[in-house]
Design a protein around this motif. Structure first.
Motif, mmCIF file in Angstrom:
data_model
loop_
_atom_site.group_PDB
_atom_site.id
_atom_site.type_symbol
_atom_site.label_atom_id
_atom_site.label_comp_id
_atom_site.label_asym_id
_atom_site.label_seq_id
_atom_site.Cartn_x
_atom_site.Cartn_y
_atom_site.Cartn_z
ATOM 1 N N UNK A 1 0.787 -1.227 0.000
ATOM 2 C CA UNK A 1 0.000 0.000 0.000
ATOM 3 C C UNK A 1 0.817 1.275 0.000
ATOM 4 N N UNK A 2 2.137 1.180 0.052
ATOM 5 C CA UNK A 2 2.982 2.378 0.090
ATOM 6 C C UNK A 2 3.125 2.939 -1.320
ATOM 7 N N UNK A 3 2.817 4.213 -1.472
ATOM 8 C CA UNK A 3 2.916 4.851 -2.783
ATOM 9 C C UNK A 3 4.368 5.214 -3.085
ATOM 10 N N UNK A 4 4.663 5.279 -4.364
ATOM 11 C CA UNK A 4 6.005 5.663 -4.801
ATOM 12 C C UNK A 4 6.297 7.085 -4.346
ATOM 13 N N UNK A 5 7.392 7.258 -3.642
ATOM 14 C CA UNK A 5 7.768 8.574 -3.147
ATOM 15 C C UNK A 5 7.272 8.873 -1.752
ATOM 16 N N UNK A 6 6.478 8.000 -1.164
ATOM 17 C CA UNK A 6 5.979 8.218 0.194
ATOM 18 C C UNK A 6 7.051 7.772 1.186
ATOM 19 N N UNK A 7 8.071 8.607 1.344
ATOM 20 C CA UNK A 7 9.176 8.255 2.227
ATOM 21 C C UNK A 7 8.742 8.176 3.682
ATOM 22 N N UNK A 8 7.786 9.043 4.069
ATOM 23 C CA UNK A 8 7.333 9.048 5.467
ATOM 24 C C UNK A 8 6.622 7.749 5.813
ATOM 25 N N UNK B 1 17.014 2.630 1.337
ATOM 26 C CA UNK B 1 16.420 3.481 0.298
ATOM 27 C C UNK B 1 17.491 4.044 -0.636
ATOM 28 N N UNK B 2 18.660 4.347 -0.095
ATOM 29 C CA UNK B 2 19.745 4.858 -0.927
ATOM 30 C C UNK B 2 20.234 3.790 -1.904
ATOM 31 N N UNK B 3 20.371 2.562 -1.406
ATOM 32 C CA UNK B 3 20.820 1.474 -2.274
ATOM 33 C C UNK B 3 19.785 1.173 -3.356
ATOM 34 N N UNK B 4 18.504 1.173 -2.980
ATOM 35 C CA UNK B 4 17.452 0.913 -3.957
ATOM 36 C C UNK B 4 17.437 1.997 -5.030
ATOM 37 N N UNK B 5 17.593 3.262 -4.626
ATOM 38 C CA UNK B 5 17.589 4.358 -5.603
ATOM 39 C C UNK B 5 18.773 4.250 -6.557
ATOM 40 N N UNK C 1 28.591 -0.594 -4.519
ATOM 41 C CA UNK C 1 27.341 -0.036 -5.046
ATOM 42 C C UNK C 1 26.915 1.148 -4.186
ATOM 43 N N UNK C 2 25.880 1.818 -4.663
ATOM 44 C CA UNK C 2 25.308 2.976 -3.964
ATOM 45 C C UNK C 2 26.279 4.143 -3.912
ATOM 46 N N UNK C 3 27.307 4.153 -4.758
ATOM 47 C CA UNK C 3 28.224 5.283 -4.876
ATOM 48 C C UNK C 3 28.286 5.695 -6.333
ATOM 49 N N UNK C 4 28.002 6.958 -6.589
ATOM 50 C CA UNK C 4 28.080 7.473 -7.950
ATOM 51 C C UNK C 4 28.957 8.711 -7.966
ATOM 52 N N UNK C 5 29.533 8.973 -9.121
ATOM 53 C CA UNK C 5 30.467 10.084 -9.255
ATOM 54 C C UNK C 5 29.813 11.389 -8.808
ATOM 55 N N UNK C 6 30.493 12.094 -7.906
ATOM 56 C CA UNK C 6 29.963 13.363 -7.403
ATOM 57 C C UNK C 6 30.018 14.425 -8.495
#
Length: 598
Positions: A319-326, A346-350, A415-420
Motif C-alpha cells: 500500500x505504500x505509494x512511490x515517493x511516500x518516504x514518510x 532506500x539509498x541502495x534501492x535508488x 554499489x550505492x556510490x556514484x560520481x559526485x
C-alpha cells in the motif's frame, strides 16, 4: 342252475388317482436319489483331498533363496541435481518464524562481541501471508527444497504447526522428553523434575559461525563462562577452535540465585567431523549424545515467550505509494529497522533504479538481515532484492580497518556510490561543458570541463574512489591532481593552490576525501576549480555523467569480502532452521519441495 355266492360280481369302481402333497427337484441334478448320493460323496472327497494337499505341500516343498547382492546407493535412489544458487534463492520464500539469533563474532581489532541478528522481509507484490506476519512461522513451501542443501538442514514442520511460531506452547513435549533421551545409564541434569509443574528455566542460546578460525576459549569468555568449562568442553568436542564453515551452538541456563550462566549443552557442526552434541551430566562433566533432538527441545521449552512483536517476519508494503518516504520509514521503524538502516536501504534501492513502493520497478520482495550490538547500535548487513526469477544480493563490508563500511555485490563491486557532480561543496557554478571564448587567450574554444568558484583554500573532495595518478603542474592547468577511478575513467582537479601534505601519487582515496584546495594557478582569472572528466580518453560532462564511483575489490580484499559473504549466508541459513523446525519430519520436506517445483 343257481349262482354260487363265491362268484358274486360287484360293479367296478372308478380308480382313485393319488397326488403327492408337493414335488421338490434341484436343477441340473438327476432325479434319482442314488445318483445324487454318489455326486455328494465325490465332492466331499475332492474337498478333503485339496485341504490335505494345502497342508502337506509347504512341508514337502523346497525353495532356493538367492544370495544378497550389494547394490550401490546411487542405483537405488537417484539424487536430484540442485538448482543453480541464483535461481534457487530467487524463487524461494525463506521464512520459518525463527527471525533472530545471538552470534559471537570476532572483530578486526581481535575483540569478540555478541551481536543479535534479525531477519526481515518486505513484501511489495503477491500475498504477504505467504511470508508470515507478526513474527509467526509462515508457510514457505520453497524452504523445503533447501532442506537438503544447507548442511542437510532447512527441514520444516507441518503447515499447521508452522502457524504457532518457533516456540512451543508451555507444557508441550514434556511427557515424551525422557523417552527421547538417547543416552542410557548416565544421569544428566537437563530434565525437568515434574511433567505437571515444570520449573521456570531461562535458557539462552549463543552461536559462533566465524569468518576466520576462532578460539573456543574466546567464545566461552564472551558468553560469560569460566575457564572450568574450557578443558572439559575441548575434550568432549575434540577441538579447541571453531573453523570457518563450522558452527558452534551453546545452550546456557541462568542461575536464578546469582544470575551467572551455566553451560548445559553444546553442539558443533563441521564439514569434516560432522555433528557432535554434548551435554553436562550430574558429575559436571560432558557426555556425547547420539542426536540433537534434546538440544532443540530443551531450548524451545526453556523460552517463556516469543520475541518482541516488533521483530516480525514480514512487512506488507503493497500500500505504500512511490515517493511516500514518510510512510515507508514509519513501517520500517515498526518492523525494527533504525532510521540509518532505512536510509541505507532506500539509498541502495535508488542507486539501482528500484522503487520501494507501487510501481513497475518495485521488487516482489526484499530480504534484509541486520544486527544489533549490546549498546543497541544497528547495522544493515545484507539486502536481497527479488523480482521474478532474479535476485540481486548486496553485502555490507569494510575494506580495511580505516575504511568506511559500504555495500558490495558478490563480485566485489561497490554499489550505492556514484560520481559526485560537485567536488567543491557550496561552490558556485561558472562556465559549463560547452563552447566559449577563453577569458585569457581570447579565442573560441570548447570548455572540456566545469568551473566552480569558491574562496581561496576551500577544500576539494574526491569525486569517487580511486588512486592518485598524478600530482603536477602544466601551462594552462596550473597545479592539478588526477585520479584514476576503478571504473576506468579519470577526473582532473586543476587551478588548485595545494594538496594535503600526506597525499602521494599511488595513494588510494575514497569518495569525499580532501585531495586539494581551491587556488588560482595557471590560466585563471580568480580562485576557482576546473573539474574535468575523461572516459576512455574522451571528455564527458561531469555534471550529467552517471558513473559508479565505488571500489572494485581484487586480490586479498576480494577474498575478505567472500569470507563475509559466506558468513552472512551461514547466518541466513541458520535462521531458517533454528528452533523446533530443525526436528521436523523429512516426509513433509518432500511434499513441500514438490510444491516449489510446480
Amino acid at each position: 342252475m343257481a349262482e354260487s355266492p363265491l362268484y358274486v360280481q360287484f360293479p367296478a369302481e372308478a380308480a382313485i388317482q393319488a397326488h403327492p402333497h408337493h414335488e421338490f427337484h434341484i436343477p441340473f441334478l438327476p432325479r434319482s436319489a442314488h445318483l445324487r448320493h454318489l455326486i455328494a460323496i465325490g465332492l466331499g472327497a475332492g474337498a478333503s483331498f485339496g485341504l490335505l494337499a494345502a497342508v502337506i505341500y509347504p512341508l514337502l516343498a523346497r525353495h532356493t533363496i538367492a544370495q544378497a547382492v550389494q547394490v550401490p546407493h546411487s542405483e537405488v535412489a537417484q539424487s536430484q541435481p540442485s538448482m543453480p544458487k541464483a535461481n534457487r534463492l530467487a524463487g524461494r520464500k525463506r521464512f520459518d518464524g525463527s527471525r533472530f539469533a545471538q552470534v559471537a563474532e570476532t572483530l578486526s581489532s581481535g575483540e569478540t562481541r555478541i551481536f543479535t541478528y534479525h531477519r526481515l522481509t518486505l513484501v511489495f507484490k503477491g500475498d504477504a501471508s505467504d511470508y508470515g506476519e507478526g513474527g509467526s512461522m509462515a508457510a514457505a513451501s520453497s524452504q523445503m527444497d533447501e532442506t537438503q542443501s544447507y548442511t542437510g538442514r532447512w527441514s520444516q514442520p507441518l503447515l499447521a504447526d508452522m502457524r504457532n511460531g518457533i516456540y512451543s506452547p508451555p507444557g508441550t513435549m514434556i511427557s515424551g522428553k525422557r523417552s527421547r533421551f538417547p543416552v542410557r545409564g548416565v544421569p544428566l541434569n537437563v530434565s525437568y523434575t515434574s511433567a505437571e509443574a515444570p520449573p521456570t528455566r531461562e535458557i539462552k542460546r549463543l552461536v559462533s559461525m566465524p569468518k576466520n578460525r576462532q578460539e573456543l576459549a574466546d567464545v566461552l569468555e564472551t558468553a560469560g563462562l569460566g575457564d572450568e568449562n574450557r578443558d572439559q568442553l575441548v575434550q568432549a568436542l575434540a577441538t579447541d577452535t571453531v573453523a570457518p564453515g563450522d558452527s558452534l551452538e551453546l545452550l546456557m541456563e541462568k542461575n536464578p540465585i546469582d544470575g551467572q550462566p551455566k553451560l548445559i549443552m553444546a553442539k558443533l557442526n563441521g564439514d569434516k567431523a560432522g555433528e557432535r552434541v554434548v551435554a553436562r551430566d550430574d558429575a559436571d562433566g560432558f557426555v556425547t549424545l547420539s542426536d540433537d533432538r534434546l538440544f532443540s527441545t530443551l531450548y524451545s521449552e526453556g523460552q517463556s515467550e516469543a520475541p518482541s512483536s516488533t521483530e516480525v517476519a514480514a512487512v506488507d508494503l503493497k500500500g505504500v505509494r512511490d515517493g511516500d518516504q514518510t510512510g515507508l520509514r514509519s513501517r520500517l521503524e515498526r518492523a525494527g529497522l533504525s532510521d540509518d538502516a532505512a536510509t541505507g536501504l532506500m539509498k541502495l534501492a535508488a542507486s539501482k533504479g528500484i522503487t520501494l513502493g507501487v510501481g513497475d520497478n518495485a521488487p516482489d520482495s526484499v530480504d534484509l538481515l541486520f544486527r544489533k550490538s549490546d549498546d543497541d547500535n544497528q547495522e544493515l548487513m545484507f539486502i536481497e532484492f527479488h523480482s521474478g526469477d532474479e535476485a540481486h544480493r548486496f553485502y555490507l563490508h569494510r575494506n580495511g580497518p580505516d575504511a568506511l563500511s559500504e555495500f558490495y555485490d558478490e563480485d566485489g563491486h561497490s554499489v550505492a556510490k556514484y560520481l559526485a557532480h560537485r567536488p567543491v561543496p557550496g561552490g558556485k557554478l561558472g562556465d559549463g561543458f560547452a563552447w566559449r571564448v577563453h577569458p585569457i587567450l581570447g579565442v573560441k574554444k570548447f570548455h572540456n570541463g566545469v568551473d566552480f568558484r569558491a574562496p581561496m583554500g576551500t577544500p576539494i573532495l574526491a569525486a569517487g574512489d580511486g588512486v592518485v595518478e598524478k600530482i603536477d603542474s602544466e601551462t594552462g592547468y596550473g597545479k592539478y591532481v588526477r585520479i584514476r577511478h576503478d571504473g576506468g575513467y579519470e577526473t582532473t582537479y586543476a587551478h588548485i593552490a595545494s594538496t594535503p601534505r600526506d597525499l602521494k601519487v599511488g595513494q588510494r582515496v575514497t569518495q569525499g576525501e580532501v585531495i586539494a584546495y581551491v587556488g588560482s594557478t595557471g590560466y585563471s582569472t580568480g580562485p576557482h576549480l576546473y573539474y574535468e572528466l575523461r572516459v576512455n580518453g574522451q571528455y564527458e560532462n561531469p555534471l550529467t555523467a552517471s558513473l559508479p564511483a565505488g571500489t572494485n575489490l581484487t586480490g586479498k580484499s576480494l577474498d575478505n569480502l567472500r569470507s563475509q559473504v559466506n558468513h552472512v549466508d551461514s547466518i541466513m541459513s541458520y535462521l531458517d532452521v533454528s528452533g523446533p523446525a530443525a526436528a521436523a519430519a523429512p516426509a513433509q520436506a518432500k511434499a513441500f519441495s514438490s510444491l516449489e517445483r510446480k
